[in-house]
Scaffold this motif. Sequence first.
Motif, PDB file in Angstrom:
ATOM      1  N   ALA A 149      -0.397  64.535  36.444  1.00 20.67           N
ATOM      2  CA  ALA A 149       0.077  63.392  35.670  1.00 20.67           C
ATOM      3  C   ALA A 149       0.586  63.928  34.332  1.00 20.67           C
ATOM      4  N   THR A 181       1.109  55.155  39.235  1.00 18.85           N
ATOM      5  CA  THR A 181      -0.071  56.027  39.340  1.00 18.85           C
ATOM      6  C   THR A 181      -1.366  55.229  39.181  1.00 18.85           C
ATOM      7  N   SER A 191      -3.279  55.875  42.418  1.00 19.82           N
ATOM      8  CA  SER A 191      -4.123  57.058  42.320  1.00 19.82           C
ATOM      9  C   SER A 191      -5.354  56.853  41.440  1.00 19.82           C
ATOM     10  N   SER A 192      -5.186  56.120  40.334  1.00 18.69           N
ATOM     11  CA  SER A 192      -6.366  55.764  39.526  1.00 18.69           C
ATOM     12  C   SER A 192      -7.142  54.652  40.228  1.00 18.69           C
TER      13      SER A 192
END
Length: 271
Positions: free
Chosen positions: A94, A163, A167-168
């Motif tokens: 990131a 994200t 992903s988080s």
Amino acid sequence: MRIGIIGLGSIGQMLVKAFCKSNILSPENVIVYNRTQEKADILHAAYGIGVASSAQEICEQADHIFLCTKPLDILPLLGELTVSAEKHVISVAAGVSISDLEKSHTGPVSKVIPTVTSQELHGVSLFTCSTQVSAEQRSEFVNLLSAIGTAQEVTEDVIETATIISSSAPGLIAGILESFAEAAVRKSPQLDIDTARSILVETMLGTALLLKNEQLGFDQLITQVATKGGITEEGLRVLDKTLPGGFDELFAMTESKHAMLKELVQKQIAK
Ligand SMILES: NC(=O)c1ccc[n+]([C@@H]2O[C@H](COP(=O)([O-])OP(=O)(O)OC[C@H]3O[C@@H](n4cnc5c(N)ncnc54)[C@H](O)[C@@H]3O)[C@@H](O)[C@H]2O)c1
């Protein structure tokens, strides 16, 4: 096709497990390197993958090189390596952009934001490729990501927001569930916390399957659950009051953190 993974923390290990579990690659076509070799040895024992003795060895043996170190370790690592121009370098970090990577590798580069849920072959990997990535490299890369979930190409202007929801999100959802379980136990202390947690896990799983398999919109599922004049409606009213502000703050704070990381990466480049 041979892939190399440098850095075996949470996401590097997940990629090894997911690629092996999906059978997209045979173990001899996966080679890994980590600073602490023990992590690589454990994966070798479990999956039979190759273990390199240096990051440079990965660059020599692999066609697609996944850099799975923390954001501020990516460019220093890439700067130490000699990578021939045809090799596909892929960063999972990131805050490190395609143009940042292109400053250290003249050949094809991509950015992917994986998600831990890909270990279960579900979840979304966000990706973006530089113009130098060939059609064959791109196709192999997308096939790899599609084997461990859904590959979603995004432009860099939305990747940070995406994200958070791809992903988080597994970590954020786990946080929400923990808070939900704790509130249930505060309300009814006779309810065991582990029972509350496992009720929520089964409920989450069923909810996800129902939404996906029945192709329900969130609003349709809400209508099915919230009996008119019933109990759930009251809960939804509370969520409508409290959640939008909380989520707006969450996006503001994560955006600031992304900005801070990107600034530090730019300072590394300027040095
Ligand atoms: N954890 C996630 O869910 C997630 C999701 C998407 C993207 N990412 C990205 O993945 C990257 C790694 O995150 P993580 O959570 O796995 O971190 P982590 O701290 O668990 O793993 C980093 C690993 O890199 C290794 N390492 C560091 N420098 C190295 C070097 N020079 N050579 C070889 N190995 C080296 C460390 O030993 C460690 O095992 C970050 O850039 C992060 O932004 C993480």
